[in-house]
Scaffold this motif. Structure first.
Motif, PDB file in Angstrom:
ATOM      1  N   THR A   1       0.809  -1.217   0.195  1.00 13.79           N
ATOM      2  CA  THR A   1      -0.102   0.089   0.006  1.00 13.79           C
ATOM      3  C   THR A   1       1.055   1.175   0.195  1.00 13.79           C
ATOM      4  OG1 THR A   1      -1.681  -1.172   1.350  1.00 13.79           O
ATOM      5  CG2 THR A   1      -1.850   1.345   1.322  1.00 13.79           C
TER       6      THR A   1
ATOM      7  N   LYS B   1      -0.720   7.639   2.397  1.00 20.17           N
ATOM      8  CA  LYS B   1      -1.780   8.386   2.122  1.00 20.17           C
ATOM      9  C   LYS B   1      -1.478   9.821   2.169  1.00 20.17           C
ATOM     10  CE  LYS B   1      -6.054   9.781   4.208  1.00 20.17           C
ATOM     11  NZ  LYS B   1      -7.329   9.351   4.921  1.00 20.17           N
TER      12      LYS B   1
ATOM     13  N   SER C   1      -8.395  -9.258 -10.255  1.00 18.18           N
ATOM     14  CA  SER C   1      -9.347  -7.918 -10.058  1.00 18.18           C
ATOM     15  C   SER C   1      -8.563  -6.830 -10.324  1.00 18.18           C
ATOM     16  CB  SER C   1      -9.969  -7.796  -9.065  1.00 18.18           C
ATOM     17  OG  SER C   1     -11.019  -6.835  -9.039  1.00 18.18           O
TER      18      SER C   1
ATOM     19  N   THR D   1      -9.205  -2.950 -10.575  1.00 16.77           N
ATOM     20  CA  THR D   1     -10.132  -1.899 -10.163  1.00 16.77           C
ATOM     21  C   THR D   1      -9.715  -0.532  -9.761  1.00 16.77           C
ATOM     22  OG1 THR D   1     -11.594  -3.981  -9.412  1.00 16.77           O
ATOM     23  CG2 THR D   1     -12.472  -1.771  -8.801  1.00 16.77           C
ATOM     24  N   THR D   2     -10.463   0.279 -10.205  1.00 21.37           N
ATOM     25  CA  THR D   2      -9.974   1.658  -9.683  1.00 21.37           C
ATOM     26  C   THR D   2     -11.078   2.077  -8.562  1.00 21.37           C
ATOM     27  OG1 THR D   2     -11.386   2.998 -11.227  1.00 21.37           O
ATOM     28  CG2 THR D   2      -9.220   2.469 -12.146  1.00 21.37           C
ATOM     29  N   ALA D   3     -10.443   3.060  -7.510  1.00 23.18           N
ATOM     30  CA  ALA D   3     -11.324   3.267  -6.473  1.00 23.18           C
ATOM     31  C   ALA D   3     -12.449   4.240  -6.944  1.00 23.18           C
ATOM     32  CB  ALA D   3     -10.763   3.826  -5.416  1.00 23.18           C
ATOM     33  N   ASN D   4     -13.469   4.334  -6.274  1.00 20.49           N
ATOM     34  CA  ASN D   4     -14.702   5.233  -6.616  1.00 20.49           C
ATOM     35  C   ASN D   4     -14.171   6.727  -6.306  1.00 20.49           C
ATOM     36  OD1 ASN D   4     -16.545   3.289  -6.736  1.00 20.49           O
ATOM     37  ND2 ASN D   4     -17.283   3.144  -4.622  1.00 20.49           N
TER      38      ASN D   4
ATOM     39  N   GLY E   1     -14.242  10.605  -5.106  1.00 17.05           N
ATOM     40  CA  GLY E   1     -14.571  11.247  -4.038  1.00 17.05           C
ATOM     41  C   GLY E   1     -15.853  12.357  -4.218  1.00 17.05           C
TER      42      GLY E   1
ATOM     43  N   SER F   1     -13.595   8.770 -11.363  1.00 13.82           N
ATOM     44  CA  SER F   1     -12.864   7.736 -10.761  1.00 13.82           C
ATOM     45  C   SER F   1     -11.716   7.303 -11.984  1.00 13.82           C
ATOM     46  CB  SER F   1     -13.843   6.212 -10.860  1.00 13.82           C
ATOM     47  OG  SER F   1     -14.271   6.084 -12.245  1.00 13.82           O
TER      48      SER F   1
END
Length: 132
Positions: free
Chosen positions: A21, A24, A69, A71-74, A76, A81
């Motif tokens: 990860t 942030k 999988s 996938t892109t995140a949703n 904000g 996205s």
């Protein structure tokens, strides 16, 4: 990651996960405070082929293999996205690389489907499937 070494039929132990990860971004600037990237690159070569990047799901001796999988995140509250891009490199001599989407063969069953779905829009039309 560690192996689940117990052969107990009730719960023999799961193999360990590998989790990577990026960092942030806590800053408040919606343009410049960007979360960290995860970059994976294969090795380069002076004369022969560069290295490949291969992602393979897990195999099971008894049942199904694991899924892959991408996938892109949703998005904000403001924004869109992220996209998913599959691109081959350019070449100065010869053909560029191939993009292939294949499903496996089914023995005592059918082969897998290939499905493409576009999203809906609450302000205007949904997306298009465009062949060029």
């Amino acid at each position: 990651a560690g192996a689940g070494l117990s052969t107990d039929a009730a719960d023999g132990g799961d193999g360990g996960d590998v989790v990577v990860t990026a960092g942030k971004a806590f800053g408040g600037n919606a343009v410049t405070d960007i979360g960290g990237d995860v970059l994976v690159s294969a090795g380069t070569a002076t004369s022969a082929y560069g290295g490949a990047v291969e992602v393979t799901s897990g195999f099971s001796d008894a049942t199904s293999s694991g899924a892959i999988s991408l996938t892109t995140a949703n998005a904000g509250t403001a924004g869109v996205s992220g996209g998913v891009f599959v691109t081959t490199g350019d070449t100065t001599q010869g053909e560029s690389g191939t993009v292939a989407i294949n499903t496996g063969a089914g023995v005592q069953g059918s082969g897998g489907d290939i499905s493409m779905t576009v999203g809906t829009g609450n302000m205007g039309d949904g997306g298009d499937i465009i062949g060029v």
